[in-house]
Design a protein around this motif. Structure first.
Motif, PDB file in Angstrom:
ATOM      1  N   ARG A 130       0.835  -1.210   0.000  1.00  0.00           N
ATOM      2  CA  ARG A 130       0.000   0.000   0.000  1.00  0.00           C
ATOM      3  C   ARG A 130       0.867   1.257   0.000  1.00  0.00           C
ATOM      4  NH1 ARG A 130      -5.046  -1.149   2.660  1.00  0.00           N
ATOM      5  NH2 ARG A 130      -5.821  -2.983   1.575  1.00  0.00           N
ATOM      6  N   TRP A 131       1.872   1.260   0.890  1.00  0.00           N
ATOM      7  CA  TRP A 131       2.701   2.455   1.011  1.00  0.00           C
ATOM      8  C   TRP A 131       3.587   2.670  -0.206  1.00  0.00           C
ATOM      9  CZ3 TRP A 131       2.884   6.953   3.175  1.00  0.00           C
ATOM     10  CH2 TRP A 131       1.988   7.187   4.226  1.00  0.00           C
ATOM     11  N   GLN A 132       3.944   1.606  -0.893  1.00  0.00           N
ATOM     12  CA  GLN A 132       4.686   1.767  -2.141  1.00  0.00           C
ATOM     13  C   GLN A 132       3.812   2.455  -3.190  1.00  0.00           C
ATOM     14  OE1 GLN A 132       5.807  -2.325  -2.673  1.00  0.00           O
ATOM     15  NE2 GLN A 132       7.726  -2.101  -1.531  1.00  0.00           N
ATOM     16  N   ASP A 133       2.498   2.206  -3.117  1.00  0.00           N
ATOM     17  CA  ASP A 133       1.553   2.879  -4.027  1.00  0.00           C
ATOM     18  C   ASP A 133       1.209   4.290  -3.551  1.00  0.00           C
ATOM     19  OD1 ASP A 133       1.435   0.613  -5.639  1.00  0.00           O
ATOM     20  OD2 ASP A 133      -0.367  -0.167  -4.643  1.00  0.00           O
ATOM     21  N   LEU A 134       1.162   4.488  -2.224  1.00  0.00           N
ATOM     22  CA  LEU A 134       0.751   5.779  -1.675  1.00  0.00           C
ATOM     23  C   LEU A 134       1.815   6.861  -1.814  1.00  0.00           C
ATOM     24  CD1 LEU A 134      -0.992   4.768   1.693  1.00  0.00           C
ATOM     25  CD2 LEU A 134      -2.100   5.581  -0.404  1.00  0.00           C
ATOM     26  N   ARG A 135       3.082   6.482  -1.695  1.00  0.00           N
ATOM     27  CA  ARG A 135       4.132   7.509  -1.624  1.00  0.00           C
ATOM     28  C   ARG A 135       4.137   8.405  -2.869  1.00  0.00           C
ATOM     29  NH1 ARG A 135       9.465   3.755  -1.427  1.00  0.00           N
ATOM     30  NH2 ARG A 135       9.033   2.451  -3.228  1.00  0.00           N
ATOM     31  N   GLY A 136       4.172   9.711  -2.579  1.00  0.00           N
ATOM     32  CA  GLY A 136       4.165  10.708  -3.644  1.00  0.00           C
ATOM     33  C   GLY A 136       2.838  10.806  -4.378  1.00  0.00           C
ATOM     34  N   ASN A 137       1.816  10.168  -3.862  1.00  0.00           N
ATOM     35  CA  ASN A 137       0.539  10.082  -4.546  1.00  0.00           C
ATOM     36  C   ASN A 137      -0.531  10.850  -3.763  1.00  0.00           C
ATOM     37  OD1 ASN A 137      -1.322   9.201  -6.490  1.00  0.00           O
ATOM     38  ND2 ASN A 137      -0.515   7.104  -6.483  1.00  0.00           N
ATOM     39  N   THR A 138      -1.729  10.887  -4.325  1.00  0.00           N
ATOM     40  CA  THR A 138      -2.869  11.552  -3.690  1.00  0.00           C
ATOM     41  C   THR A 138      -4.051  10.606  -3.674  1.00  0.00           C
ATOM     42  OG1 THR A 138      -2.134  13.750  -4.400  1.00  0.00           O
ATOM     43  CG2 THR A 138      -4.468  13.507  -3.860  1.00  0.00           C
ATOM     44  N   GLY A 139      -4.702  10.508  -2.527  1.00  0.00           N
ATOM     45  CA  GLY A 139      -5.897   9.680  -2.400  1.00  0.00           C
ATOM     46  C   GLY A 139      -7.046  10.482  -1.816  1.00  0.00           C
ATOM     47  N   VAL A 140      -8.216   9.857  -1.765  1.00  0.00           N
ATOM     48  CA  VAL A 140      -9.390  10.489  -1.168  1.00  0.00           C
ATOM     49  C   VAL A 140      -9.900   9.581  -0.055  1.00  0.00           C
ATOM     50  CG1 VAL A 140     -11.711  11.392  -1.533  1.00  0.00           C
ATOM     51  CG2 VAL A 140      -9.993  11.609  -3.344  1.00  0.00           C
ATOM     52  N   LEU A 141      -9.976  10.130   1.151  1.00  0.00           N
ATOM     53  CA  LEU A 141     -10.452   9.376   2.306  1.00  0.00           C
ATOM     54  C   LEU A 141     -11.951   9.625   2.453  1.00  0.00           C
ATOM     55  CD1 LEU A 141     -11.066   9.023   5.536  1.00  0.00           C
ATOM     56  CD2 LEU A 141      -9.329   7.521   4.549  1.00  0.00           C
ATOM     57  N   HIS A 142     -12.741   8.568   2.295  1.00  0.00           N
ATOM     58  CA  HIS A 142     -14.197   8.644   2.442  1.00  0.00           C
ATOM     59  C   HIS A 142     -14.578   8.078   3.805  1.00  0.00           C
ATOM     60  CE1 HIS A 142     -14.470   9.356  -1.885  1.00  0.00           C
ATOM     61  NE2 HIS A 142     -13.797   8.240  -2.102  1.00  0.00           N
ATOM     62  N   THR A 143     -15.375   8.814   4.565  1.00  0.00           N
ATOM     63  CA  THR A 143     -15.918   8.287   5.810  1.00  0.00           C
ATOM     64  C   THR A 143     -17.438   8.342   5.752  1.00  0.00           C
ATOM     65  OG1 THR A 143     -13.992   8.988   7.086  1.00  0.00           O
ATOM     66  CG2 THR A 143     -15.977   8.464   8.323  1.00  0.00           C
ATOM     67  N   GLY A 144     -18.039   7.150   5.796  1.00  0.00           N
ATOM     68  CA  GLY A 144     -19.490   7.067   5.856  1.00  0.00           C
ATOM     69  C   GLY A 144     -19.958   7.294   7.287  1.00  0.00           C
ATOM     70  N   HIS A 145     -21.044   8.021   7.435  1.00  0.00           N
ATOM     71  CA  HIS A 145     -21.638   8.314   8.741  1.00  0.00           C
ATOM     72  C   HIS A 145     -23.110   7.933   8.685  1.00  0.00           C
ATOM     73  CE1 HIS A 145     -18.210  11.017   8.383  1.00  0.00           C
ATOM     74  NE2 HIS A 145     -18.276  11.314   9.665  1.00  0.00           N
ATOM     75  N   CYS A 146     -23.562   7.153   9.652  1.00  0.00           N
ATOM     76  CA  CYS A 146     -24.985   6.818   9.753  1.00  0.00           C
ATOM     77  C   CYS A 146     -25.421   7.051  11.192  1.00  0.00           C
ATOM     78  CB  CYS A 146     -25.228   5.369   9.339  1.00  0.00           C
ATOM     79  SG  CYS A 146     -26.986   4.913   9.385  1.00  0.00           S
ATOM     80  N   LEU A 147     -26.378   7.945  11.380  1.00  0.00           N
ATOM     81  CA  LEU A 147     -26.847   8.329  12.715  1.00  0.00           C
ATOM     82  C   LEU A 147     -28.316   7.946  12.850  1.00  0.00           C
ATOM     83  CD1 LEU A 147     -25.825   9.881  15.279  1.00  0.00           C
ATOM     84  CD2 LEU A 147     -26.953  11.904  14.306  1.00  0.00           C
ATOM     85  N   ARG A 148     -28.621   7.228  13.924  1.00  0.00           N
ATOM     86  CA  ARG A 148     -30.005   6.773  14.156  1.00  0.00           C
ATOM     87  C   ARG A 148     -30.481   7.229  15.523  1.00  0.00           C
ATOM     88  NH1 ARG A 148     -32.432   0.664  13.406  1.00  0.00           N
ATOM     89  NH2 ARG A 148     -34.413   1.042  14.436  1.00  0.00           N
ATOM     90  N   ASP A 149     -31.686   7.762  15.553  1.00  0.00           N
ATOM     91  CA  ASP A 149     -32.345   8.132  16.794  1.00  0.00           C
ATOM     92  C   ASP A 149     -33.030   6.880  17.330  1.00  0.00           C
ATOM     93  OD1 ASP A 149     -34.274   8.989  18.714  1.00  0.00           O
ATOM     94  OD2 ASP A 149     -34.266  11.004  17.847  1.00  0.00           O
TER      95      ASP A 149
END
Length: 199
Positions: free
Chosen positions: A94-113
Motif C-alpha cells: 500500500r505504502w509503495q503505491d501511496l508515496r508521492g501520490n494523492t488519495g481520497v479518504l471517504h468516511t461514511g456516517h450513519c446516525l439513528r435516533d
C-alpha cells in the motif's frame, strides 16, 4: 444531555468525539466488513457505516433516547478501495503505491435516533497528499504496527502524520469522523449539537 453511542472500536474516533465535547458510550458492532467488498469506495464507506449503526441501534445495552453513530472509512486510490491492510506485506505494498501520490479518504456516517427510529446518513470525503517516503521509512512505519489496522494503512494523528503533506477538506474526517457533517446529521434528526456536550 442527549445520550450518544459510538458503534465503532476506533480509539481515534472516540478521542475526536471526546475532544468535541461528547462522552460517547462505545458499543462495537462486530459487523463483517467483507460484506461490502466489491462496492465503489464511497458506497463501501456508507454501506459499512449503515450496517454498523443497524447492528447496534436495537441492542438492549443502548441507553434510552440515544443517538447511535456508525462510521467507516475507506481510502480511495486510483479508483480502488483501500481498507485495513491486515498484514505487513499488504501494508508495505500500500505504502509503495501511496508515496508521492494523492488519495481520497471517504468516511461514511450513519446516525439513528433510537427513540424515533429515524436515520440520517451521508459520506464526507477529504483529499490526502502523501510524502514521497523512502523504502526505509515504509519498513519502519510498517514495523511499528500502526498502519496494519487502519483504513488506507495510515493515520494523520499518529506516526503516519509526518508522511501526510497536505489535506483538502475536513481534517477530522481523516481521523475517522467528520464533526461538521455529524453536526448536520444531528440537526437533521431534530436534535441540538450543543445538547450532546457532556456537562
Amino acid at each position: 444531555m442527549t445520550n450518544f453511542v459510538l458503534a465503532s472500536a476506533s480509539p481515534a474516533r472516540l478521542k475526536t468525539l471526546r475532544s468535541a465535547g461528547l462522552d460517547p458510550t462505545v458499543i462495537v458492532s462486530g459487523v463483517d466488513e467483507s460484506q461490502a467488498d466489491g462496492l465503489p469506495p464511497i458506497e463501501m464507506a456508507l454501506q459499512l457505516a449503515e450496517l454498523k449503526c443497524a447492528a447496534v441501534a436495537p441492542r438492549d445495552d443502548v441507553p434510552d433516547g440515544a443517538l447511535v453513530l456508525g462510521c467507516d472509512s475507506v481510502l480511495e486510490l486510483d479508483g480502488e478501495a483501500l481498507n485495513k491492510p491486515g498484514t505487513e506485506e499488504e501494508a508495505t505494498r500500500r505504502w509503495q503505491d501511496l508515496r508521492g501520490n494523492t488519495g481520497v479518504l471517504h468516511t461514511g456516517h450513519c446516525l439513528r435516533d433510537a427513540t424515533t427510529g429515524r436515520v440520517a446518513a451521508a459520506t464526507a470525503s477529504t483529499t490526502v497528499h502523501f510524502a514521497d517516503v523512502s523504502d526505509e521509512e515504509i519498513a519502519a512505519y510498517v514495523a511499528s504496527g500502526e498502519p496494519l489496522h487502519v483504513a488506507g494503512a495510515f493515520t494523520v494523528d499518529g506516526l503516519g502524520g509526518a508522511f501526510v503533506t497536505g489535506i483538502e477538506g475536513d481534517h477530522h474526517n481523516v481521523v475517522g469522523v467528520s464533526l461538521p457533517l455529524l453536526r448536520e446529521l444531528v440537526l437533521e434528526l431534530g436534535h441540538s449539537w450543543t445538547d450532546l456536550w457532556a456537562r
